[in-house]
Design a protein around this motif. Structure first.
Motif, PDB file in Angstrom:
ATOM      1  N   ALA A  21       0.825  -1.205   0.000  1.00 45.74           N
ATOM      2  CA  ALA A  21       0.000   0.000   0.000  1.00 45.74           C
ATOM      3  C   ALA A  21       0.861   1.258   0.000  1.00 45.74           C
ATOM      4  CB  ALA A  21      -0.937  -0.012   1.208  1.00 45.74           C
TER       5      ALA A  21
ATOM      6  N   LEU B 179     -10.224   6.314   1.024  1.00 50.23           N
ATOM      7  CA  LEU B 179      -9.189   5.372   1.438  1.00 50.23           C
ATOM      8  C   LEU B 179      -9.710   4.269   2.359  1.00 50.23           C
ATOM      9  CD1 LEU B 179      -6.233   7.852   2.082  1.00 50.23           C
ATOM     10  CD2 LEU B 179      -6.582   6.342   0.106  1.00 50.23           C
TER      11      LEU B 179
ATOM     12  N   SER C 178      -6.097  -3.771   2.624  1.00 48.56           N
ATOM     13  CA  SER C 178      -4.736  -3.972   3.113  1.00 48.56           C
ATOM     14  C   SER C 178      -4.736  -4.816   4.387  1.00 48.56           C
ATOM     15  CB  SER C 178      -4.068  -2.622   3.378  1.00 48.56           C
ATOM     16  OG  SER C 178      -3.957  -1.867   2.176  1.00 48.56           O
TER      17      SER C 178
ATOM     18  N   GLN D  96      -7.544   4.703  -6.244  1.00 45.44           N
ATOM     19  CA  GLN D  96      -8.247   5.153  -5.048  1.00 45.44           C
ATOM     20  C   GLN D  96      -7.516   6.315  -4.381  1.00 45.44           C
ATOM     21  OE1 GLN D  96     -11.309   3.623  -4.306  1.00 45.44           O
ATOM     22  NE2 GLN D  96     -10.825   2.785  -6.326  1.00 45.44           N
ATOM     23  N   THR D  97      -6.189   6.279  -4.436  1.00 47.08           N
ATOM     24  CA  THR D  97      -5.398   7.368  -3.868  1.00 47.08           C
ATOM     25  C   THR D  97      -5.617   8.663  -4.644  1.00 47.08           C
ATOM     26  OG1 THR D  97      -3.715   5.789  -3.155  1.00 47.08           O
ATOM     27  CG2 THR D  97      -3.073   8.108  -3.240  1.00 47.08           C
TER      28      THR D  97
ATOM     29  N   ILE E 135      -4.934   0.364  -5.732  1.00 45.16           N
ATOM     30  CA  ILE E 135      -4.793   1.450  -4.756  1.00 45.16           C
ATOM     31  C   ILE E 135      -4.420   2.789  -5.391  1.00 45.16           C
ATOM     32  CG2 ILE E 135      -3.350   2.245  -2.826  1.00 45.16           C
ATOM     33  CD1 ILE E 135      -3.498  -0.514  -1.646  1.00 45.16           C
ATOM     34  N   PRO E 136      -3.574   2.850  -6.439  1.00 41.54           N
ATOM     35  CA  PRO E 136      -3.272   4.161  -7.020  1.00 41.54           C
ATOM     36  C   PRO E 136      -4.508   4.939  -7.467  1.00 41.54           C
ATOM     37  CG  PRO E 136      -1.672   2.580  -7.767  1.00 41.54           C
ATOM     38  CD  PRO E 136      -2.704   1.802  -7.012  1.00 41.54           C
TER      39      PRO E 136
ATOM     40  N   ASP F 275       3.402   6.909 -10.340  1.00 42.17           N
ATOM     41  CA  ASP F 275       2.433   5.886  -9.965  1.00 42.17           C
ATOM     42  C   ASP F 275       2.762   4.520 -10.555  1.00 42.17           C
ATOM     43  OD1 ASP F 275       1.973   7.114 -12.390  1.00 42.17           O
ATOM     44  OD2 ASP F 275      -0.179   6.748 -12.370  1.00 42.17           O
TER      45      ASP F 275
ATOM     46  N   VAL G 145       1.809   7.549  -6.365  1.00 46.40           N
ATOM     47  CA  VAL G 145       0.832   8.535  -6.833  1.00 46.40           C
ATOM     48  C   VAL G 145       1.201   9.939  -6.365  1.00 46.40           C
ATOM     49  CG1 VAL G 145      -1.569   9.288  -6.626  1.00 46.40           C
ATOM     50  CG2 VAL G 145      -1.043   6.876  -6.991  1.00 46.40           C
ATOM     51  N   LEU G 146       1.553  10.083  -5.106  1.00 48.89           N
ATOM     52  CA  LEU G 146       1.834  11.407  -4.543  1.00 48.89           C
ATOM     53  C   LEU G 146       3.097  12.036  -5.117  1.00 48.89           C
ATOM     54  CD1 LEU G 146       0.924  10.822  -0.784  1.00 48.89           C
ATOM     55  CD2 LEU G 146      -0.483  11.815  -2.603  1.00 48.89           C
TER      56      LEU G 146
ATOM     57  N   VAL H 101       0.700   4.273  -2.798  1.00 45.25           N
ATOM     58  CA  VAL H 101       0.325   5.643  -2.413  1.00 45.25           C
ATOM     59  C   VAL H 101       1.461   6.613  -2.694  1.00 45.25           C
ATOM     60  CG1 VAL H 101      -0.258   7.131  -0.465  1.00 45.25           C
ATOM     61  CG2 VAL H 101      -1.361   4.891  -0.700  1.00 45.25           C
ATOM     62  N   THR H 102       2.671   6.244  -2.313  1.00 40.18           N
ATOM     63  CA  THR H 102       3.830   7.115  -2.541  1.00 40.18           C
ATOM     64  C   THR H 102       4.042   7.372  -4.026  1.00 40.18           C
ATOM     65  OG1 THR H 102       4.884   6.281  -0.532  1.00 40.18           O
ATOM     66  CG2 THR H 102       6.295   7.406  -2.128  1.00 40.18           C
TER      67      THR H 102
END
Length: 227
Positions: free
Chosen positions: A59, A204, A211, A116-117, A113-114, A71, A66-67, A63-64
């Motif tokens: 996870a 999230l 997760s 959703q992020t 997850i990307p 991604d 994407v931010l 997430v990292t």
């Protein structure tokens, strides 16, 4: 009359052989779990550690990625972590079904997850901006007798928008029409015109639950893997 030595009862022998085969198959598929009652504490601790590390890295990488604008790299790293975790479980004699589930579910989360992020980012700090339709694309799905439009758009200052609009691009969409899209002011995620969750926490919630499920799956595999 000569005496005979009692032999192996044929029916009992067949039943014993079948039971042994079933036991072996069950241990191969689900893990031996050679303990009675509550599992040993060391297995529980190891299972929790493996589960938390695996789920956290999968996870966290997604997430990292994407931010930070990477991604795809985050997805690849998350998928690799899932495979490495599955390989470790395999080396501890974990059940093949559980090992495969960890690899597949972890890979799915790395891919899921990307998105959703990105929705969480737009829900938290997204800004609505007006865009202008420059071109309408008609997508025909012959097998389902279904037609869907998508629109290429630009900002009012003429800057092209990399993403097409889908939800706001209806059957009556025309070039020059004004529609609304949500933009990330920091440009970490691409703009979208979809319906967003009410908050970042809402976006999230499902990834967090998934997760935890991956962590529980890893923990169960470890607990059943060793005698």
């Amino acid at each position: 009359m000569t005496g005979t030595r009692p032999g192996r009862h044929p029916i009992r022998a067949i039943l014993n052989d079948e039971w042994s085969s079933m036991s072996y198959d069950g241990a191969f598929l689900w893990g031996p779990a050679n303990f009675t009652g509550r599992p040993p504490a060391r297995l529980v601790v190891e299972g929790v550690v493996v589960g938390v590390v695996t789920a956290g890295l999968v996870a966290g990488a997604a997430v990292t990625g994407v931010l930070t604008g990477f991604d795809m790299i985050g997805t690849v790293v998350g998928a690799v972590v899932a495979l490495v975790s599955a390989g470790y479980l395999l080396s501890t004699n974990a059940g093949r079904v559980l090992v495969g589930a960890v690899a597949l579910f972890g890979g799915f989360l790395a891919l899921w997850i990307p998105g959703q992020t990105a929705q969480a980012v737009l829900a938290a700090r997204g800004e609505s901006r007006t865009v202008v339709v420059t071109e309408v694309h008609v997508h025909r799905y012959e097998g389902r007798n279904y037609v869907k439009n998508s629109c290429s758009v630009r900002l009012l200052d003429g800057t092209p928008v990399p993403n097409e609009a889908w939800r706001s691009c209806g059957a009556d969409a025309r070039p020059g029409q004004h529609i609304t899209m949500v933009f990330d002011p920091e440009d970490a995620v691409p703009p979208a015109d979809r319906i967003l969750p009410a908050s970042a926490a809402a976006a999230l919630a499902r990834p967090a639950a998934a997760s935890l499920a991956l962590a529980a799956l890893c923990c169960a595999a470890v607990i059943r893997s060793q005698p």
